[in-house]
Write a protein that holds these residues in place. Structure first.
Motif, PDB file in Angstrom:
ATOM      1  N   GLY A 205       0.788  -1.226   0.000  1.00 46.08           N
ATOM      2  CA  GLY A 205       0.000   0.000   0.000  1.00 46.08           C
ATOM      3  C   GLY A 205       0.820   1.274   0.000  1.00 46.08           C
ATOM      4  N   GLY A 206       2.019   1.206  -0.563  1.00 42.78           N
ATOM      5  CA  GLY A 206       2.846   2.401  -0.661  1.00 42.78           C
ATOM      6  C   GLY A 206       3.673   2.708   0.574  1.00 42.78           C
ATOM      7  N   LYS A 207       3.799   1.724   1.452  1.00 41.97           N
ATOM      8  CA  LYS A 207       4.628   1.929   2.652  1.00 41.97           C
ATOM      9  C   LYS A 207       6.075   2.219   2.232  1.00 41.97           C
ATOM     10  CE  LYS A 207       1.534   0.816   5.813  1.00 41.97           C
ATOM     11  NZ  LYS A 207       0.955   1.790   6.693  1.00 41.97           N
ATOM     12  N   SER A 208       6.829   2.864   3.104  1.00 40.90           N
ATOM     13  CA  SER A 208       8.221   3.202   2.809  1.00 40.90           C
ATOM     14  C   SER A 208       9.094   1.948   2.822  1.00 40.90           C
ATOM     15  CB  SER A 208       8.751   4.190   3.840  1.00 40.90           C
ATOM     16  OG  SER A 208       8.884   3.552   5.101  1.00 40.90           O
ATOM     17  N   ALA A 209      10.268   2.070   2.217  1.00 46.89           N
ATOM     18  CA  ALA A 209      11.226   0.963   2.232  1.00 46.89           C
ATOM     19  C   ALA A 209      11.638   0.647   3.666  1.00 46.89           C
ATOM     20  CB  ALA A 209      12.438   1.301   1.376  1.00 46.89           C
ATOM     21  N   GLN A 210      11.777   1.676   4.487  1.00 47.26           N
ATOM     22  CA  GLN A 210      12.132   1.451   5.888  1.00 47.26           C
ATOM     23  C   GLN A 210      11.041   0.654   6.593  1.00 47.26           C
ATOM     24  OE1 GLN A 210      13.166   4.951   8.130  1.00 47.26           O
ATOM     25  NE2 GLN A 210      13.064   3.876  10.088  1.00 47.26           N
ATOM     26  N   TRP A 211       9.776   0.973   6.340  1.00 46.39           N
ATOM     27  CA  TRP A 211       8.661   0.240   6.944  1.00 46.39           C
ATOM     28  C   TRP A 211       8.709  -1.224   6.515  1.00 46.39           C
ATOM     29  CZ3 TRP A 211       4.593  -2.876   5.805  1.00 46.39           C
ATOM     30  CH2 TRP A 211       3.615  -3.030   6.779  1.00 46.39           C
ATOM     31  N   VAL A 212       8.943  -1.466   5.231  1.00 48.26           N
ATOM     32  CA  VAL A 212       9.009  -2.849   4.728  1.00 48.26           C
ATOM     33  C   VAL A 212      10.149  -3.595   5.409  1.00 48.26           C
ATOM     34  CG1 VAL A 212       9.409  -4.287   2.690  1.00 48.26           C
ATOM     35  CG2 VAL A 212       7.912  -2.286   2.520  1.00 48.26           C
ATOM     36  N   ARG A 213      11.295  -2.960   5.514  1.00 48.91           N
ATOM     37  CA  ARG A 213      12.424  -3.622   6.192  1.00 48.91           C
ATOM     38  C   ARG A 213      12.073  -3.956   7.638  1.00 48.91           C
ATOM     39  NH1 ARG A 213      15.313   0.107   3.148  1.00 48.91           N
ATOM     40  NH2 ARG A 213      15.384   1.584   4.888  1.00 48.91           N
ATOM     41  N   GLU A 214      11.562  -2.979   8.373  1.00 47.53           N
ATOM     42  CA  GLU A 214      11.288  -3.184   9.796  1.00 47.53           C
ATOM     43  C   GLU A 214      10.156  -4.169  10.055  1.00 47.53           C
ATOM     44  OE1 GLU A 214      10.587   0.688  11.439  1.00 47.53           O
ATOM     45  OE2 GLU A 214      12.691   1.288  11.222  1.00 47.53           O
ATOM     46  N   HIS A 215       9.113  -4.132   9.242  1.00 48.89           N
ATOM     47  CA  HIS A 215       7.924  -4.936   9.511  1.00 48.89           C
ATOM     48  C   HIS A 215       7.882  -6.261   8.753  1.00 48.89           C
ATOM     49  CE1 HIS A 215       6.678  -0.981  10.955  1.00 48.89           C
ATOM     50  NE2 HIS A 215       5.839  -1.633  11.729  1.00 48.89           N
ATOM     51  N   ILE A 216       8.635  -6.341   7.682  1.00 46.21           N
ATOM     52  CA  ILE A 216       8.576  -7.565   6.866  1.00 46.21           C
ATOM     53  C   ILE A 216       9.941  -8.245   6.774  1.00 46.21           C
ATOM     54  CG2 ILE A 216       8.101  -8.495   4.566  1.00 46.21           C
ATOM     55  CD1 ILE A 216       5.871  -6.382   4.351  1.00 46.21           C
ATOM     56  N   CYS A 217      10.950  -7.545   6.295  1.00 44.61           N
ATOM     57  CA  CYS A 217      12.258  -8.180   6.067  1.00 44.61           C
ATOM     58  C   CYS A 217      12.824  -8.818   7.327  1.00 44.61           C
ATOM     59  CB  CYS A 217      13.251  -7.171   5.515  1.00 44.61           C
ATOM     60  SG  CYS A 217      12.812  -6.518   3.898  1.00 44.61           S
ATOM     61  N   TYR A 218      12.619  -8.151   8.463  1.00 47.10           N
ATOM     62  CA  TYR A 218      13.170  -8.658   9.721  1.00 47.10           C
ATOM     63  C   TYR A 218      12.135  -9.393  10.570  1.00 47.10           C
ATOM     64  CZ  TYR A 218      16.941  -5.580   8.290  1.00 47.10           C
ATOM     65  OH  TYR A 218      17.944  -4.981   7.580  1.00 47.10           O
ATOM     66  N   HIS A 219      10.997  -9.706   9.982  1.00 45.23           N
ATOM     67  CA  HIS A 219       9.974 -10.471  10.701  1.00 45.23           C
ATOM     68  C   HIS A 219      10.489 -11.899  10.897  1.00 45.23           C
ATOM     69  CE1 HIS A 219       6.187 -12.545  11.497  1.00 45.23           C
ATOM     70  NE2 HIS A 219       5.663 -11.358  11.766  1.00 45.23           N
TER      71      HIS A 219
ATOM     72  N   TYR B  37      -0.275 -12.384   7.626  1.00 42.38           N
ATOM     73  CA  TYR B  37       0.262 -11.484   8.641  1.00 42.38           C
ATOM     74  C   TYR B  37      -0.042 -10.001   8.442  1.00 42.38           C
ATOM     75  CZ  TYR B  37       3.050 -15.306  10.550  1.00 42.38           C
ATOM     76  OH  TYR B  37       3.447 -16.472  11.130  1.00 42.38           O
ATOM     77  N   PHE B  38      -0.491  -9.580   7.269  1.00 43.13           N
ATOM     78  CA  PHE B  38      -0.583  -8.145   7.015  1.00 43.13           C
ATOM     79  C   PHE B  38      -1.403  -7.383   8.050  1.00 43.13           C
ATOM     80  CE2 PHE B  38      -1.602  -4.139   4.966  1.00 43.13           C
ATOM     81  CZ  PHE B  38      -0.332  -3.733   4.589  1.00 43.13           C
ATOM     82  N   PRO B  39      -2.570  -7.876   8.474  1.00 36.09           N
ATOM     83  CA  PRO B  39      -3.306  -7.099   9.486  1.00 36.09           C
ATOM     84  C   PRO B  39      -2.499  -6.859  10.765  1.00 36.09           C
ATOM     85  CG  PRO B  39      -4.699  -8.789   8.549  1.00 36.09           C
ATOM     86  CD  PRO B  39      -3.307  -9.049   8.047  1.00 36.09           C
ATOM     87  N   ASP B  40      -1.665  -7.801  11.136  1.00 34.96           N
ATOM     88  CA  ASP B  40      -0.861  -7.670  12.348  1.00 34.96           C
ATOM     89  C   ASP B  40       0.386  -6.814  12.143  1.00 34.96           C
ATOM     90  OD1 ASP B  40      -2.613  -9.290  13.714  1.00 34.96           O
ATOM     91  OD2 ASP B  40      -1.498 -11.114  13.245  1.00 34.96           O
ATOM     92  N   LEU B  41       0.741  -6.527  10.909  1.00 33.31           N
ATOM     93  CA  LEU B  41       1.961  -5.777  10.648  1.00 33.31           C
ATOM     94  C   LEU B  41       1.820  -4.292  10.954  1.00 33.31           C
ATOM     95  CD1 LEU B  41       3.229  -7.454   7.364  1.00 33.31           C
ATOM     96  CD2 LEU B  41       4.035  -7.824   9.697  1.00 33.31           C
ATOM     97  N   ALA B  42       0.612  -3.845  11.228  1.00 38.50           N
ATOM     98  CA  ALA B  42       0.423  -2.437  11.609  1.00 38.50           C
ATOM     99  C   ALA B  42       1.188  -2.144  12.889  1.00 38.50           C
ATOM    100  CB  ALA B  42      -1.059  -2.131  11.782  1.00 38.50           C
ATOM    101  N   ILE B  43       1.363  -3.167  13.709  1.00 35.72           N
ATOM    102  CA  ILE B  43       2.169  -3.048  14.928  1.00 35.72           C
ATOM    103  C   ILE B  43       3.464  -3.784  14.647  1.00 35.72           C
ATOM    104  CG2 ILE B  43       2.341  -3.660  17.358  1.00 35.72           C
ATOM    105  CD1 ILE B  43      -0.749  -3.729  17.383  1.00 35.72           C
ATOM    106  N   ASN B  44       4.561  -3.111  14.830  1.00 38.54           N
ATOM    107  CA  ASN B  44       5.862  -3.718  14.563  1.00 38.54           C
ATOM    108  C   ASN B  44       5.997  -4.991  15.394  1.00 38.54           C
ATOM    109  OD1 ASN B  44       8.666  -4.348  14.541  1.00 38.54           O
ATOM    110  ND2 ASN B  44       9.086  -2.246  13.933  1.00 38.54           N
ATOM    111  N   TRP B  45       6.409  -6.087  14.764  1.00 36.74           N
ATOM    112  CA  TRP B  45       6.518  -7.381  15.439  1.00 36.74           C
ATOM    113  C   TRP B  45       7.465  -7.304  16.628  1.00 36.74           C
ATOM    114  CZ3 TRP B  45      11.328  -9.355  15.757  1.00 36.74           C
ATOM    115  CH2 TRP B  45      12.266  -8.902  14.832  1.00 36.74           C
ATOM    116  N   LYS B  46       8.480  -6.423  16.558  1.00 39.64           N
ATOM    117  CA  LYS B  46       9.435  -6.307  17.672  1.00 39.64           C
ATOM    118  C   LYS B  46       8.741  -5.776  18.932  1.00 39.64           C
ATOM    119  CE  LYS B  46      12.498  -4.180  14.890  1.00 39.64           C
ATOM    120  NZ  LYS B  46      13.690  -3.405  14.524  1.00 39.64           N
ATOM    121  N   GLN B  47       7.736  -4.930  18.739  1.00 39.86           N
ATOM    122  CA  GLN B  47       7.017  -4.366  19.875  1.00 39.86           C
ATOM    123  C   GLN B  47       6.100  -5.402  20.523  1.00 39.86           C
ATOM    124  OE1 GLN B  47       5.026  -1.097  18.033  1.00 39.86           O
ATOM    125  NE2 GLN B  47       6.853   0.186  17.987  1.00 39.86           N
TER     126      GLN B  47
END
Length: 100
Positions: free
Chosen positions: A43-57, A87-97
């Protein structure tokens, strides 16, 4: 009597190529996505968001759904589509949190 001669084998070949291209675009067969495509899918999220919420999931890391080439991230299209569906609905909250 037909004035046109249709090469049925050539038509089948072209149909298969078109179908393959469509399936690749939808990520349904073995294609890879780069970060730009992944951002669109998110949905147009930033590259940083993708890295933090997806790449490092943890799930992505464990199943090797993404890897860093040194200059860009690459995602296994078919597998990452399944990941996003789950997982997308849960990715609104960073998995690390969440402490996962």
């Amino acid at each position: 009597m037909s004035l046109l001669k249709i090469d049925e084998e050539e038509v089948r070949k072209q149909q298969k190529e078109i179908i393959r291209e469509l399936l690749e675009e939808d990520g349904l067969i073995g294609s890879l996505w780069k970060m730009d495509r992944m951002r669109i899918e998110c949905g147009g999220k930033s590259a940083q968001w993708v890295r933090e919420h997806i790449c490092y999931h943890p799930h992505v890391i464990k199943n090797k759904l993404a890897f860093n080439t040194g200059t860009d991230w690459v995602f296994k299209a078919r597998s990452i589509v399944e990941f996003l569906d789950i997982y997308f609905p849960d990715l609104a909250i960073n998995w690390k949190q969440k402490g996962e």
